[in-house]
Design a protein around this motif. Sequence first.
Motif, PDB file in Angstrom:
ATOM      1  N   ASP A   7      -2.028   5.589  -8.175  1.00 28.25           N
ATOM      2  CA  ASP A   7      -1.065   5.040  -7.208  1.00 28.25           C
ATOM      3  C   ASP A   7      -1.769   4.611  -5.926  1.00 28.25           C
ATOM      4  OD1 ASP A   7       1.392   4.212  -6.300  1.00 28.25           O
ATOM      5  OD2 ASP A   7       1.977   6.171  -5.498  1.00 28.25           O
ATOM      6  N   ARG A  42      -2.525  -3.529  -5.087  1.00 29.88           N
ATOM      7  CA  ARG A  42      -1.254  -3.203  -5.726  1.00 29.88           C
ATOM      8  C   ARG A  42      -0.311  -4.396  -5.654  1.00 29.88           C
ATOM      9  NH1 ARG A  42       1.689   2.204  -4.007  1.00 29.88           N
ATOM     10  NH2 ARG A  42       1.583   1.224  -1.950  1.00 29.88           N
ATOM     11  N   THR A  79       8.695   0.927  -9.991  1.00 31.30           N
ATOM     12  CA  THR A  79       8.989   0.742  -8.584  1.00 31.30           C
ATOM     13  C   THR A  79      10.238   1.510  -8.223  1.00 31.30           C
ATOM     14  OG1 THR A  79      10.322  -1.198  -9.049  1.00 31.30           O
ATOM     15  CG2 THR A  79       8.000  -1.557  -8.610  1.00 31.30           C
ATOM     16  N   ARG A 120       4.807  -1.716 -11.126  1.00 32.06           N
ATOM     17  CA  ARG A 120       3.613  -2.006 -10.358  1.00 32.06           C
ATOM     18  C   ARG A 120       2.538  -2.536 -11.291  1.00 32.06           C
ATOM     19  NH1 ARG A 120       4.408   3.195  -7.347  1.00 32.06           N
ATOM     20  NH2 ARG A 120       5.440   2.618  -5.424  1.00 32.06           N
ATOM     21  N   SER A 162       4.193   4.196 -12.336  1.00 32.03           N
ATOM     22  CA  SER A 162       4.121   2.746 -12.441  1.00 32.03           C
ATOM     23  C   SER A 162       5.431   2.055 -12.099  1.00 32.03           C
ATOM     24  CB  SER A 162       3.713   2.343 -13.869  1.00 32.03           C
ATOM     25  OG  SER A 162       4.667   2.789 -14.807  1.00 32.03           O
ATOM     26  N   GLN A 197       3.479  -6.155  -7.868  1.00 35.34           N
ATOM     27  CA  GLN A 197       4.637  -5.831  -8.696  1.00 35.34           C
ATOM     28  C   GLN A 197       4.879  -6.951  -9.698  1.00 35.34           C
ATOM     29  OE1 GLN A 197       7.176  -3.449  -5.248  1.00 35.34           O
ATOM     30  NE2 GLN A 197       8.175  -4.950  -6.530  1.00 35.34           N
ATOM     31  N   ASP A 248       4.822   1.713  -0.401  1.00 32.48           N
ATOM     32  CA  ASP A 248       4.409   0.306  -0.401  1.00 32.48           C
ATOM     33  C   ASP A 248       3.762   0.066   0.955  1.00 32.48           C
ATOM     34  OD1 ASP A 248       4.074  -2.433  -0.385  1.00 32.48           O
ATOM     35  OD2 ASP A 248       6.010  -2.846  -1.341  1.00 32.48           O
TER      36      ASP A 248
END
Length: 594
Positions: free
Chosen positions: A52, A73, A190, A80, A188, A75, A511
């Motif tokens: 993460d 990172r 969101t 993700r 993984s 989306q 985020d």
Amino acid sequence: MAKERPVGPASRESFPETFEVRVLHNGSVSGPHGDMVDPDVVDLALGFLAEDLSQVEFVWTRSRIPLRISIQRSQRQGHRSARIVGEQCRELPLRTTLRELDVVTLLIAGLTNPAIATALHVSLRTVTTHLDHVMRKFGVTNRSAVATIALDRGLIGLPLPIDTDGLDQLAIGRMVRSAGTVPSPASSATGRSSSVDPIRVGALIPSQGRASADAMAMLNGARLAIEQINARGGIQDRLLQMDIADVDADDEISARTAMDALLRQRPAAITSGYLVGQLPVMTASATDGIPFLHSSASSLLGDLVANDVRRHHGVFQFSPDDDDYAPCCVSFLTQLRENGSLSPRSNRICFVIQSRWEFIDLGIECATREAVAAGWEPVVVKASGSNGESAWAAAARTVQDSTPAAVMVGSYFQQDLCAFVREFLKAPSDTLIYSTYAPSVPGFRESLGARCEGLLWSATTGTYADDLGAEFSRTYRARFGRSPGRSHAGIAYDRIHILAQAWRQVSDVRDFDDVADRLSETRYRGVNGAYAFDPSKHRTLSLGRASRDPSLAQAHTIFQIQGGRDILVSPPPYATGRFIPPPWVSGAAAGRGS
């Protein structure tokens, strides 16, 4: 993942100069060049997702032409994903060679020179030569600085020259450790984390060493804000939790160790007071992408952010720059002289500065120019030596001999200022004593007693004496049974509320890019004034120097100790009292007061 020298798929002649692909949580790769990316780089991207992380940068050396890789990172399809951006690198940054890159990578991993020599199957002398070359190229003189610059520039070589766990506390080390691991749905997907999980805020608190008196103010200011936010239900139905790491403000190793401990807690943000090790911990936070909210009033750290805003996207300085100190001192003294409050027998101003913290810049060069323009004669005195208090006492004797109109004592630590004042008052001249910051620390007046009467001092950000500041002081005193001081308790309190304001505007507090964007847009009126961040340096604005808008900028507050209390005497819109000549200054030099 130890290094293998055979050339992988990424070395094909047709591989583009730059490329971009995405790795999804199931290991699939999308993008026009996905089939050309080394499978081990894809495995690293999976490790990136499993841990993460927000962003990592490194040099991929298992190719005919090295590749500078950035994994970020992103989306995609409700999950993700890892966005891999790469470019061929025919010459590494700072003209670093591949062998030097190996040496630097192992240095960052914590290996000694003999251990590096063993790992690379070369002589100790060869390793020493490589490091000498690296230091010259980097423009530094020690291993610690090499590591800091290498991390900042993404100069870590992968695959690693040998298997080592020395990088495990860094984002890149955790990615390597988890390479090839398919991330769980929880990591993984969101959206919000479980509502029962607290939002963790890491706090570097200088409770050891010279800043220990300030540490309690920093800690309690943050605690008070967290308690208030949690009493209202927290953020996104989650409570805030502060993870504390004790540090010594003068010890860079202490700061690094504490930062490693905080990173293991996977915080959503990290806060820090003032530390000599601020640069390496800031770099470590930037490497992980975690928002780093510090209060080292440092123009040099601000310049570092401005030089690479993308990398330091989440770094924010919760005070104007330290280079306001000396110019604001000159401006204030000039005002006293012009309005008749000071009739100096000398036109000399002394600036006593310390040399222990390399990133401090009190604005002496600018102040010297402004002093000369205003008809003053500026003199710089350095307090140097291994024994800090003796050095400041010696500086006081030098000042006595020069009998200036005023002296600015440029230290953040009350021990230094106390040593200076005690020595100076043994045979005082008609000289105003004007200090930077140190008297804001709770307990300072008790340390000096009556000898601090009449002392002037300033802070790049101080707690205002208006209704908001007074209410904060009352609430703090009722909660903790002591005074908050006039600076860092307010900074810590405002900082948590500003962070909470940003978190309320995002869907996921992890985020980090989104959080940093919201912090960049901050408009907040706190107990230490108005907060808005400079778009390039990410530091709050100084009223009257960076901005003339009091709704956006913080006043450079100047206090005088009168009757055992800190009275705010400048700037005029916020002043609650006027300057009074100190008791050791004779009537002829004192003027008529302001």
